[in-house]
Design an enzyme around this catalytic site. Structure first.
Site, PDB file in Angstrom:
ATOM      1  N   ARG A   1      -3.793  -5.321   7.405  1.00 58.20           N
ATOM      2  CA  ARG A   1      -4.893  -4.434   7.823  1.00 58.20           C
ATOM      3  C   ARG A   1      -6.052  -5.240   8.410  1.00 58.20           C
ATOM      4  O   ARG A   1      -6.643  -4.871   9.416  1.00 58.20           O
ATOM      5  CB  ARG A   1      -5.416  -3.626   6.623  1.00 58.20           C
ATOM      6  CG  ARG A   1      -4.571  -2.421   6.294  1.00 58.20           C
ATOM      7  CD  ARG A   1      -5.235  -1.582   5.220  1.00 58.20           C
ATOM      8  NE  ARG A   1      -5.262  -2.235   3.916  1.00 58.20           N
ATOM      9  CZ  ARG A   1      -6.219  -2.039   2.995  1.00 58.20           C
ATOM     10  NH1 ARG A   1      -7.235  -1.245   3.262  1.00 58.20           N
ATOM     11  NH2 ARG A   1      -6.162  -2.630   1.831  1.00 58.20           N
TER      12      ARG A   1
ATOM     13  N   TYR B   1       6.459  -8.719   8.080  1.00 60.95           N
ATOM     14  CA  TYR B   1       6.157  -7.292   8.273  1.00 60.95           C
ATOM     15  C   TYR B   1       6.403  -6.875   9.712  1.00 60.95           C
ATOM     16  O   TYR B   1       6.290  -7.675  10.635  1.00 60.95           O
ATOM     17  CB  TYR B   1       4.667  -7.015   7.999  1.00 60.95           C
ATOM     18  CG  TYR B   1       4.199  -7.334   6.612  1.00 60.95           C
ATOM     19  CD1 TYR B   1       4.256  -6.382   5.597  1.00 60.95           C
ATOM     20  CD2 TYR B   1       3.671  -8.588   6.305  1.00 60.95           C
ATOM     21  CE1 TYR B   1       3.806  -6.666   4.314  1.00 60.95           C
ATOM     22  CE2 TYR B   1       3.219  -8.893   5.028  1.00 60.95           C
ATOM     23  CZ  TYR B   1       3.291  -7.928   4.037  1.00 60.95           C
ATOM     24  OH  TYR B   1       2.855  -8.224   2.765  1.00 60.95           O
TER      25      TYR B   1
ATOM     26  N   ASP C   1      -7.249   1.065   8.298  1.00 55.67           N
ATOM     27  CA  ASP C   1      -5.987   1.767   8.547  1.00 55.67           C
ATOM     28  C   ASP C   1      -6.279   3.236   8.872  1.00 55.67           C
ATOM     29  O   ASP C   1      -7.446   3.635   8.976  1.00 55.67           O
ATOM     30  CB  ASP C   1      -5.007   1.610   7.366  1.00 55.67           C
ATOM     31  CG  ASP C   1      -5.505   2.246   6.077  1.00 55.67           C
ATOM     32  OD1 ASP C   1      -6.458   3.052   6.122  1.00 55.67           O
ATOM     33  OD2 ASP C   1      -4.936   1.935   5.009  1.00 55.67           O
TER      34      ASP C   1
ATOM     35  N   ASP D   1       0.839  -1.205   0.000  1.00 55.20           N
ATOM     36  CA  ASP D   1       0.000   0.000   0.000  1.00 55.20           C
ATOM     37  C   ASP D   1       0.875   1.256   0.000  1.00 55.20           C
ATOM     38  O   ASP D   1       2.003   1.217   0.492  1.00 55.20           O
ATOM     39  CB  ASP D   1      -0.886   0.022   1.258  1.00 55.20           C
ATOM     40  CG  ASP D   1      -2.001  -1.010   1.182  1.00 55.20           C
ATOM     41  OD1 ASP D   1      -2.309  -1.455   0.061  1.00 55.20           O
ATOM     42  OD2 ASP D   1      -2.554  -1.374   2.234  1.00 55.20           O
TER      43      ASP D   1
END
Length: 303
Positions: A183, A77, A91, A49
């Site tokens: 997310r 991540y 988010d 993103d």
């Protein structure tokens, strides 16, 4: 540009591992690389993103044909979650849909709920995502106020580790299969805790076998395009699937495979392997036919 430069450009096949900055789409990065290298054939292997940073693997030239295999690699991540508020996008870009107190949530409680998400789980992608529903992207429908009904998908979360507890924020390390939405993980974790949560920061630290150590910051890569020495950052295509078993092929075997024919496999060979020349170049991706114990070339790269 002389002929030798043109030949080099046409022969280039490999991987650029970029440390994507926040604020650009993954497609923006691919466009910068196409322009900087003068090579039209380029593609990334897993979207990040715009508000996420970190490892973006970009395949160049004939190596783009590895995309489906490289995209399927596991990812890692570092995610920053904010507890106490749910948003419609899951988010910080979204509209807050619900706020709840978080003072009562302890680190132990967070740890306990976090571990419930480890293993093979079903996950619904965020309504604001590029997942397609009957040919339309979910985020386009969501923006127009349409009800987005996404089917859950099976993903695997190998490990979740709490790195920092600083309520209302928490930093976690997420090691997961391809196709996982961090997310959604943040949102679902918030629901399980009963206080709501959304993602406020995301950095991809690993994609397949490539980590941040292999990644070049985009600004350094752009400088190298201007100076004309960007080749130093190009990783051979064979490295993209370095976790696959490698079979070294003789010249006769390379010739057979180049014509699309099979070659015998050793006993107890793996299901898939990289066929490599003596020089270490990627010749083909090979699939084992267990009935005949032969290697069938799936994709041939050596011309």
């Amino acid at each position: 540009m002389d002929n030798s430069q043109i030949d080099v450009r046409n022969a280039i096949s490999g991987v650029l591992v970029v440390d994507k900055p926040v604020g650009l789409t993954s497609h923006d990065v691919v466009q910068i690389i196409r322009k900087g290298t003068n090579i039209r054939r380029a593609g990334h292997t897993g979207t990040l993103d715009p508000r996420a940073s970190g490892v973006l693997v970009v395949l160049i030239g004939p190596a783009v044909r590895l995309s489906e295999y490289v995209s399927a690699s596991d990812k890692r991540y570092q995610a920053i979650l904010r507890l106490g508020a749910s948003t419609d996008t899951y988010d910080a870009d979204g509209r807050v849909t619900r706020s709840r107190p978080v003072e009562h949530i302890t680190e132990e409680q967070f740890q306990e709920v976090l571990q419930r998400f480890v293993g093979e789980i079903e996950q619904v992608p965020p309504p604001f995502s590029a997942v397609k529903i009957k040919g339309r992207k979910a985020y386009e429908m969501a923006r127009e106020g349409e009800e987005v009904d996404l089917a859950p998908r099976k993903i695997t979360v190998y490990s979740l580790e709490l790195l920092e507890w600083a309520p209302p924020e928490a930093v976690i390390d997420v090691y997961c299969s391809s196709g996982t939405y961090v997310r959604s993980l943040a949102h679902d974790l918030g629901e399980a805790l009963g206080c709501g949560a959304h993602l406020v920061g995301l950095r991809r630290t690993k994609s397949g076998r490539f980590t941040l150590r292999d990644a070049v910051p985009l600004r350094k890569l752009k400088e190298a395009f201007v100076e004309g020495n960007w080749y130093q950052y190009l990783i051979p295509a064979a490295e993209a699937l370095a976790d696959w078993p490698a079979i070294e092929l003789t010249e006769a075997e390379i010739d057979t495979i180049r014509h699309g024919h099979r070659i015998p496999a050793a006993p107890e060979s793996p299901a898939m392997a990289r066929g490599i020349s003596e020089m270490g170049e990627l010749v083909a991706l090979l699939a084992l036919d267990p009935a005949t114990n032969e290697w069938q070339p799936k994709k041939v790269f050596f011309s």
